[in-house]
Scaffold this motif. Structure first.
Motif, PDB file in Angstrom:
ATOM      1  N   GLN A 178     -26.319  58.948 -24.052  1.00  0.00           N
ATOM      2  CA  GLN A 178     -27.916  58.595 -23.555  1.00  0.00           C
ATOM      3  C   GLN A 178     -28.678  59.549 -24.175  1.00  0.00           C
ATOM      4  O   GLN A 178     -29.727  59.031 -24.831  1.00  0.00           O
ATOM      5  CB  GLN A 178     -28.228  58.538 -21.763  1.00  0.00           C
ATOM      6  CG  GLN A 178     -27.095  57.835 -21.052  1.00  0.00           C
ATOM      7  CD  GLN A 178     -27.481  56.367 -21.775  1.00  0.00           C
ATOM      8  OE1 GLN A 178     -26.896  56.048 -22.261  1.00  0.00           O
ATOM      9  NE2 GLN A 178     -28.938  55.993 -21.139  1.00  0.00           N
ATOM     10  N   ARG A 219     -28.419  58.552 -28.492  1.00  0.00           N
ATOM     11  CA  ARG A 219     -29.645  57.516 -28.694  1.00  0.00           C
ATOM     12  C   ARG A 219     -30.912  56.668 -28.218  1.00  0.00           C
ATOM     13  O   ARG A 219     -31.861  56.141 -28.783  1.00  0.00           O
ATOM     14  CB  ARG A 219     -28.525  56.211 -27.626  1.00  0.00           C
ATOM     15  CG  ARG A 219     -27.499  55.210 -27.584  1.00  0.00           C
ATOM     16  CD  ARG A 219     -27.120  54.753 -26.318  1.00  0.00           C
ATOM     17  NE  ARG A 219     -25.700  54.201 -26.618  1.00  0.00           N
ATOM     18  CZ  ARG A 219     -24.885  53.175 -26.114  1.00  0.00           C
ATOM     19  NH1 ARG A 219     -25.149  53.301 -24.820  1.00  0.00           N
ATOM     20  NH2 ARG A 219     -23.753  53.357 -26.521  1.00  0.00           N
ATOM     21  N   PHE A 261     -31.542  43.713 -33.519  1.00  0.00           N
ATOM     22  CA  PHE A 261     -30.587  43.606 -33.305  1.00  0.00           C
ATOM     23  C   PHE A 261     -30.593  41.351 -33.741  1.00  0.00           C
ATOM     24  O   PHE A 261     -31.812  41.562 -33.898  1.00  0.00           O
ATOM     25  CB  PHE A 261     -30.254  42.839 -31.690  1.00  0.00           C
ATOM     26  CG  PHE A 261     -29.292  44.080 -31.161  1.00  0.00           C
ATOM     27  CD1 PHE A 261     -28.306  44.202 -30.984  1.00  0.00           C
ATOM     28  CD2 PHE A 261     -30.141  45.205 -30.494  1.00  0.00           C
ATOM     29  CE1 PHE A 261     -27.420  45.024 -30.015  1.00  0.00           C
ATOM     30  CE2 PHE A 261     -29.136  45.953 -30.012  1.00  0.00           C
ATOM     31  CZ  PHE A 261     -28.402  46.032 -29.900  1.00  0.00           C
ATOM     32  N   HIS A 264     -38.844  56.933 -22.283  1.00  0.00           N
ATOM     33  CA  HIS A 264     -38.734  57.791 -23.157  1.00  0.00           C
ATOM     34  C   HIS A 264     -39.978  58.639 -23.229  1.00  0.00           C
ATOM     35  O   HIS A 264     -39.460  59.830 -23.984  1.00  0.00           O
ATOM     36  CB  HIS A 264     -37.415  57.862 -24.835  1.00  0.00           C
ATOM     37  CG  HIS A 264     -36.196  56.927 -24.061  1.00  0.00           C
ATOM     38  ND1 HIS A 264     -35.406  57.061 -22.891  1.00  0.00           N
ATOM     39  CD2 HIS A 264     -35.978  56.018 -24.516  1.00  0.00           C
ATOM     40  CE1 HIS A 264     -34.422  56.724 -22.757  1.00  0.00           C
ATOM     41  NE2 HIS A 264     -35.082  55.776 -23.471  1.00  0.00           N
ATOM     42  N   GLU A 293     -26.457  44.910 -24.125  1.00  0.00           N
ATOM     43  CA  GLU A 293     -26.323  45.723 -25.391  1.00  0.00           C
ATOM     44  C   GLU A 293     -27.778  46.581 -26.151  1.00  0.00           C
ATOM     45  O   GLU A 293     -27.600  47.375 -26.384  1.00  0.00           O
ATOM     46  CB  GLU A 293     -25.522  45.083 -26.624  1.00  0.00           C
ATOM     47  CG  GLU A 293     -24.568  46.076 -27.271  1.00  0.00           C
ATOM     48  CD  GLU A 293     -24.129  45.069 -28.060  1.00  0.00           C
ATOM     49  OE1 GLU A 293     -24.093  43.678 -28.386  1.00  0.00           O
ATOM     50  OE2 GLU A 293     -23.221  45.369 -29.427  1.00  0.00           O
ATOM     51  N   ALA A 294     -28.826  45.451 -25.672  1.00  0.00           N
ATOM     52  CA  ALA A 294     -29.919  46.303 -26.289  1.00  0.00           C
ATOM     53  C   ALA A 294     -30.705  47.328 -25.214  1.00  0.00           C
ATOM     54  O   ALA A 294     -31.183  48.742 -26.361  1.00  0.00           O
ATOM     55  CB  ALA A 294     -31.230  45.328 -26.749  1.00  0.00           C
ATOM     56  N   LEU A 295     -30.147  46.926 -23.853  1.00  0.00           N
ATOM     57  CA  LEU A 295     -30.734  47.889 -23.132  1.00  0.00           C
ATOM     58  C   LEU A 295     -29.691  49.105 -23.303  1.00  0.00           C
ATOM     59  O   LEU A 295     -30.704  51.118 -23.522  1.00  0.00           O
ATOM     60  CB  LEU A 295     -30.484  47.532 -21.536  1.00  0.00           C
ATOM     61  CG  LEU A 295     -31.473  46.626 -21.007  1.00  0.00           C
ATOM     62  CD1 LEU A 295     -30.278  46.408 -19.686  1.00  0.00           C
ATOM     63  CD2 LEU A 295     -33.040  47.429 -21.071  1.00  0.00           C
ATOM     64  N   GLU A 296     -28.996  49.429 -23.354  1.00  0.00           N
ATOM     65  CA  GLU A 296     -27.880  50.540 -23.833  1.00  0.00           C
ATOM     66  C   GLU A 296     -28.033  51.554 -25.164  1.00  0.00           C
ATOM     67  O   GLU A 296     -28.077  52.793 -24.430  1.00  0.00           O
ATOM     68  CB  GLU A 296     -26.230  49.786 -23.990  1.00  0.00           C
ATOM     69  CG  GLU A 296     -25.095  49.356 -22.763  1.00  0.00           C
ATOM     70  CD  GLU A 296     -24.504  48.558 -23.193  1.00  0.00           C
ATOM     71  OE1 GLU A 296     -23.360  49.025 -23.600  1.00  0.00           O
ATOM     72  OE2 GLU A 296     -23.686  48.347 -22.265  1.00  0.00           O
ATOM     73  N   VAL A 297     -28.399  50.817 -26.095  1.00  0.00           N
ATOM     74  CA  VAL A 297     -28.493  51.137 -27.438  1.00  0.00           C
ATOM     75  C   VAL A 297     -30.341  51.532 -27.085  1.00  0.00           C
ATOM     76  O   VAL A 297     -30.717  53.166 -27.939  1.00  0.00           O
ATOM     77  CB  VAL A 297     -28.764  50.433 -28.511  1.00  0.00           C
ATOM     78  CG1 VAL A 297     -29.550  50.515 -29.671  1.00  0.00           C
ATOM     79  CG2 VAL A 297     -27.526  49.490 -28.875  1.00  0.00           C
ATOM     80  N   MET A 298     -30.735  51.036 -26.272  1.00  0.00           N
ATOM     81  CA  MET A 298     -32.389  52.101 -26.262  1.00  0.00           C
ATOM     82  C   MET A 298     -32.188  53.412 -24.748  1.00  0.00           C
ATOM     83  O   MET A 298     -33.353  53.783 -24.534  1.00  0.00           O
ATOM     84  CB  MET A 298     -33.165  50.852 -25.169  1.00  0.00           C
ATOM     85  CG  MET A 298     -34.323  50.135 -26.663  1.00  0.00           C
ATOM     86  SD  MET A 298     -35.515  48.700 -25.862  1.00  0.00           S
ATOM     87  CE  MET A 298     -34.437  48.396 -24.911  1.00  0.00           C
ATOM     88  N   ALA A 299     -31.261  53.741 -24.097  1.00  0.00           N
ATOM     89  CA  ALA A 299     -30.788  54.298 -23.748  1.00  0.00           C
ATOM     90  C   ALA A 299     -31.486  54.289 -22.152  1.00  0.00           C
ATOM     91  O   ALA A 299     -32.067  55.286 -21.325  1.00  0.00           O
ATOM     92  CB  ALA A 299     -31.584  55.628 -24.145  1.00  0.00           C
ATOM     93  N   ILE A 300     -31.110  52.612 -21.756  1.00  0.00           N
ATOM     94  CA  ILE A 300     -32.022  52.654 -20.752  1.00  0.00           C
ATOM     95  C   ILE A 300     -30.288  51.957 -20.179  1.00  0.00           C
ATOM     96  O   ILE A 300     -30.098  51.237 -20.011  1.00  0.00           O
ATOM     97  CB  ILE A 300     -33.216  51.091 -20.876  1.00  0.00           C
ATOM     98  CG1 ILE A 300     -33.996  52.024 -21.447  1.00  0.00           C
ATOM     99  CG2 ILE A 300     -33.309  51.037 -19.330  1.00  0.00           C
ATOM    100  CD1 ILE A 300     -35.114  50.805 -22.428  1.00  0.00           C
ATOM    101  N   PRO A 301     -29.890  52.645 -19.150  1.00  0.00           N
ATOM    102  CA  PRO A 301     -28.020  52.142 -18.719  1.00  0.00           C
ATOM    103  C   PRO A 301     -28.894  50.697 -17.931  1.00  0.00           C
ATOM    104  O   PRO A 301     -29.108  51.195 -17.092  1.00  0.00           O
ATOM    105  CB  PRO A 301     -28.188  53.802 -17.450  1.00  0.00           C
ATOM    106  CG  PRO A 301     -28.757  54.877 -18.094  1.00  0.00           C
ATOM    107  CD  PRO A 301     -30.086  54.010 -18.348  1.00  0.00           C
TER     108      PRO A 301
END
Lengths: 294, 248
Positions: A87, A90, A97, A119, B120-128
């Protein structure tokens, strides 16, 4: 194994990929991929459809796990790191995408503001200003209030780029950033990518098969093979080195020639026959449709 | 099948972490998102729950009155309506409504987000995604299904009262007294426990199937159907088990 690393460099590698292998069932999609990406590079991963370039990108952003091999980003091994560490990592890179992947429930501006809200501790007014700047950069001024479903595919892609750049990350991944864009917008996105590396000092990893973009923005390029070379790097180097690369599959890919080599070193294969089932006489070859090696 | 079970239990394990451990590590519940889901899952289901419960209360009263009249025992109609609603029908019927309205919607929404790379975009933005998508839906469902059940009980009793008052000529006080006479606090508690269990089952099944969609639009459609079928079966089986556990 070809390596994109320059012989002499004082720059630190931002990304180090070593012997990366990925199997899906019995199919090997990535086969011993190794390369390094240095700070400030615009590193292009190119290759034909199904060569594994998007899969490689998914491994780099940590949404896929390799069957074996190592991936280090900013010096940290991501294949074994825990969720918390992932996390944190990232937060240091952005990703554009292929489909844009904008959250449909949010407006364009809310999508761009999302990483800032999550963030940073910036107040709402400042976030609003940053969002307007980012949208202006990608030519979407005045479209912030619209939902993703109300804008065109190209606008979605540009909005997604604005979101990827919202935090000014030092590393940006980009999957087919110019696919579906008109030539002018392709040039705008390419210029933005160049500006990222030249003015901000960011490192960009781009997956594309738009050859104009490859040679316009790429500083280091690798090409993944298909057929017998599936998932292997068949060429790597600077744009000039790639242009002059002797591998026939590279030349065929650069020139967009329908007839040529399919990347298989075991012998010459008619590419169009392999993929399209068309033989030398221009007739459709039924057997070729069912066999990759007629 | 084993993959689906593994995915389901992985989701449940992750959900437990995000519900009970993550808040103590600075990753609190997203109350704004939860509130939005409360509106979608709970408040927007009120009209349909009300209409369904009203008709069930009316039908229960009419059917029981028709039979009990033969024994001259129509005075038992309020008790029969109230005990049936509280113990069995309100939790079950409300759960069925919520499966059709919200369980399917959760699966379709998450599935579409999955195939369009939004998750996947959420994951990559470090938003679980667990924190952003799943926990708010879980909290909303587990809170709102029991509340909708209580609401359905009241509306169902009102439906029974309509028949009792206008057809069987019972006074309101008589109807209320007899309705309460056959109900213990324990029955209400078990009814709410049932609806809580149903809520957990519905939302975890819907989320698990939605998050694991593959195959584009067709995959989303198939997953939505599977989510409704599995949720219905799970709720019916859980209802039978809980009834056996507490009433026998």
């Amino acid at each position: 194994m070809p390596d994109a690393t320059p012989e002499l460099t004082v720059r630190e590698p931002i990304i180090e990929v070593d012997s990366l292998v990925r199997h899906f069932g019995s199919q090997t999609v990535l086969n011993g991929v190794s390369f390094k990406v240095y700070a400030g590079d615009t590193f292009v991963i190119m290759g034909g459809s199904g060569c594994g370039k998007s899969t490689l990108l998914r491994h780099l952003i940590g949404t896929e796990k390799p069957s074996s091999g190592s991936i280090k980003i900013f010096g940290q091994e991501i294949t074994t790191m825990n969720a918390d560490a992932r996390q944190k990592l990232r937060g240091r890179y952005g990703m554009l995408f292929q489909s844009g992947a904008l959250l449909q429930s949010l407006s364009v501006a809310e999508n761009v503001a999302l990483p800032l809200n999550e963030h940073t501790q910036l107040d709402a007014g400042l976030i609003d200003t940053v969002v307007k700047m980012k949208l202006e950069q990608v030519g979407l001024t005045g479209h912030g209030h619209k939902k993703p479903s109300e804008i065109s595919g190209g606008m979605k892609k540009r909005a997604a780029l604005a979101r990827a750049l919202a935090l000014d990350p030092p590393l940006v991944f980009s999957d087919e950033p110019t696919a579906g864009l008109d030539p002018i917008m392709t040039a705008v996105v390419d210029e933005l990518t160049q500006r990222l590396t030249q003015k901000i000092g960011a490192t960009v990893v781009v997956v594309t098969h738009d050859m104009n973009s490859v040679f316009r923005i790429g500083t280091r390029i690798i090409m993944l093979g298909t057929g017998a070379n599936q998932g292997k790097i068949i060429a790597s180097g600077t744009p000039a080195e790639i242009r002059a690369h002797p591998h026939p599959a590279v030349q065929q890919f650069i020139n967009g020639d329908p007839q040529g080599h399919d990347g298989d070193d075991s012998g010459e294969v008619l590419y169009r026959e392999t993929l399209l089932g068309i033989n030398d006489t221009g007739q459709y070859s039924r057997s070729a449709i069912h066999s990759s090696k007629p | 099948m084993s993959t689906a079970f593994r995915q389901y239990f992985e989701l449940c394990g992750s959900l437990l972490y995000w519900l009970f451990v993550a808040p103590f590590r600075g990753k609190g519940w997203r109350l704004g998102h939860t509130f939005a889901q409360i509106i979608r899952i709970g408040v927007h289901a009120v009209p349909m729950s009300a209409l369904t419960a009203l008709t069930i209360g009316v039908v229960l009263a009419m059917q029981s009155a028709a039979q009990l009249a033969k024994l001259g025992a129509t005075a038992f109609v309020p008790g029969l309506v109230s005990s049936s609603l509280i113990r069995e029908l309100a939790p079950l019927v409300t759960a069925v409504i919520v499966i059709g309205r919200s369980g399917s919607s959760v699966t379709a929404e998450l599935g579409t987000m999955k195939v369009s790379e939004e998750i996947e975009a959420l994951e990559v933005m470090a938003i679980p995604p667990m924190s952003w998508l799943i926990v708010p839906r879980f909290l909303a469902m587990v809170l709102m299904l029991p509340l909708l059940t209580v609401f359905s009980i009241y509306v169902g009793l009102a439906g029974g009262w309509l028949i009792g008052h206008f057809s069987l000529h019972m006074s309101t006080a008589f109807f209320v007294n007899h309705a309460l006479q056959y109900v213990e606090l324990r029955d209400i508690g078990i009814g709410l426990l049932k609806s809580g269990v149903f809520g957990v089952l519905i939302v975890t099944i819907a989320c698990s199937i939605g998050l694991n969609v593959s195959g584009g639009a067709e995959g989303v459609g198939l997953a939505t159907t599977r989510s409704v079928v599995v949720s219905l079966l799970s709720v019916f089986i859980a209802n039978a088990l809980l009834t056996a556990l507490f009433f026998f």
